[in-house]
Design an enzyme around this catalytic site. Structure first.
Site: not given
Ligand code: UTP
Ligand code: MN
Length: 501
Positions: A331, A333, A425
């Site tokens: 992912d 961040d 995120d």
């Protein structure tokens, strides 16, 4: 069978390849690299051609495609020296196996990769007294050890991590952590473990982890790990927990209900999925493809541009594995802050709204901050959740279409897809908490866990992503940068690239 270049009689063989000499790649997952030093280039060419005829992939240059390095008449230390000059070309620190030519010879004779035995491994530390020094210097806490990306002990750490996963799938968190601890120690070693004696000098090894490492040292693999990866429950739990929004409990419940595949989940009439799980299932394939550094940079830049349009001076930082130097991740961040405390409030919803109107958001879940009401620095809570304003999102990232891709010639919607779903995120932090947030969100997860354990056990301080609290002095310690935090804890500063514990 001798592999020395045969002196061919002038009329013994036709010039072109014979029928069984035609090259067909049989073992795509294996990439061999032959070290030319002390082998000589003509022997290397001969062996290269031989291996290719038998279906092996042989790389001309050392790169991340190399999985097995083969040397002749070299010590492991000499080979390491040769490779280290080229080491920055490798991705993600997955070190290749350093092997003696005997492994290669046996593979050629067997016409397939043979099991790696300890006798095939090149000894990297040639002097056992050096090993003693190296081993006895390994500190007990992960945050006291430098752990660069390059992992020379993949063969052991992969096995231990599989057992860790298996334990967590069975609800045994303590056992799972024990395997993670052992793997983390090996990850920090500068060389490949070669003897059980070295292992006995390392901290953090329980009986079970030791047994697994010993098994690999002796047999080249762990039968227990092989068994685990074949288990239906292990495979199903792994599949389900890889869905965004699905934790251990849910995955286990689905398994108990008899569900086994993504198809089962997609077709089930009675299954109640959350919005997050629906999105996770819908974009499963994309979300389980690695995110590249370039893609992460692109997303950070997109966020920065939109944030600047609302609030000039917004500071956007790429954290997580990418900050530690990883070239790919699961992912992206991103931390968001502003030099004037308070200006960052309300920014995230505007940024998301704008990106959404541009069609760049596939899913998002905005959480407001809760540090004003819920944050108590000396709370005994072991929860890892922090209290920042945050968005768990899935971005729709434009990607260059794969022109000329074989197989992309049909015109199904899937093959002409020019975007990719990426988990992002976004975390908003007031500048006064930013050094703690940065430290907390840079990871690795185990490094953070060890930092917190060290703070609590050794310093009587409570560390989280918001602050450091001294329980003896009963005060919160303000920090202006990450270095301040290491200083408070009496730890040597670790740059992000050494935090891959
Ligand atoms: P990640 O899970 O994203 O791991 O958490 P990573 O190291 O970046 O690796 P990949 O490549 O994405 O798999 C990054 C850091 O953020 C913290 C984790 O503890 C880790 O240190 N984190 C993550 C939190 O503090 N809170 C969360 O809710 C999630
Ligand atoms: Mn990450």
């Amino acid at each position: 069978m001798s592999l020395a270049p045969r002196k061919r009689s002038r009329h013994s063989l036709p010039v072109g390849p014979t029928k069984d000499e035609v090259e067909v790649l049989k073992f795509p997952d294996i990439g061999l690299f032959l070290v030319v030093r002390k082998m000589g280039s003509s022997r290397r060419s001969f062996l290269t051609a031989l291996a290719r005829r038998k279906g092996f992939r042989v790389e001309e240059a050392y790169s991340e495609r190399v999985t097995h390095v083969i040397a002749e008449h070299n010590s492991g230390a000499e080979v390491m020296q040769c490779l280290e000059r080229q080491v920055e070309k490798r991705e993600e620190g997955r070190s290749p196996m350093l092997l003696h030519i005997s492994w290669f010879t046996e593979c050629m004779a067997a016409r397939e990769p043979v099991k790696i035995e300890p006798r095939h491994l090149l000894e990297v530390q040639m002097h056992s007294d050096v090993d003693v020094v190296v081993a006895s210097l390994v500190p007990a806490y992960g945050c006291q050890r430098r752990t660069p990306l390059t992992n020379k002990n993949c063969i052991f750490t992969d096995a231990l991590e599989t057992l860790s996963k298996e334990a967590s799938f069975c609800g045994s968190d303590g056992r799972s952590l024990a395997f993670i601890r052992a793997a983390s120690v090996l990850r920090s070693l500068p060389s490949t473990l070669t003897t059980i004696e070295e292992l006995n000098r390392l901290p953090g090894f329980g009986e079970h982890s030791k047994r697994v490492v010993q098994e690999i040292l002796e047999d080249g693999f762990s039968a227990e790990v092989e068994r685990v990866t074949q288990k239906e429950k292990y495979q199903t739990m792994k599949l389900f927990t890889n869905i965004f929004g699905v934790g251990m409990k849910t995955a286990n419940r689905w398994y108990q209900e008899g569900l086994r595949s993504l198809g089962d989940l997609r077709n089930s009439q009675k299954l109640k999925l959350s919005k997050q799980q629906e999105a996770g299932l819908q974009h499963y394939e994309d979300l389980n493809m690695p995110v590249s550094r370039a893609e992460a940079d692109l997303i950070a830049k997109m966020v920065e541009e939109v944030a600047h349009s609302f609030l000039p001076g917004t500071i956007i930082t790429l954290a997580g594995g990418f900050r530690r130097g990883k070239l790919s991740g699961h992912d992206v961040d991103i931390l968001i802050t502003h030099a004037q405390e308070g200006r960052e409030e309300g920014l995230l919803s505007k940024v998301i709204g704008q990106l959404q109107s541009q069609g760049l958001i596939l899913y998002h879940d905005l959480k407001r901050n809760s540090y004003h009401d819920a944050f108590s620095p000396d709370s005994k809570s072991t929860s890892n959740m922090d209290h920042f304003e945050r968005s768990f999102s899935i971005f729709r990232l434009k990607v260059a279409s794969h022109i000329g891709d074989i197989g992309a010639r049909d015109h199904s919607p899937e093959s002409s897809k020019d975007w990719k779903a990426v988990r992002v995120d976004l975390v908003v932090t007031p500048i006064s908490q930013y050094p703690y947030a940065l430290l907390g969100w840079t990871g690795s997860k185990h490094f953070e866990r060890e930092l917190r354990r060290f703070s609590c056990n050794e310093k009587k301080m409570v560390l989280n992503s918001h602050a450091l609290y001294d329980t003896v002095e009963q005060k919160i310690l303000a920090a202006t940068c990450e270095e301040d935090i290491f200083l408070y804890l009496g730890l040597e500063y670790m740059p992000p690239s050494d935090r891959n514990a």
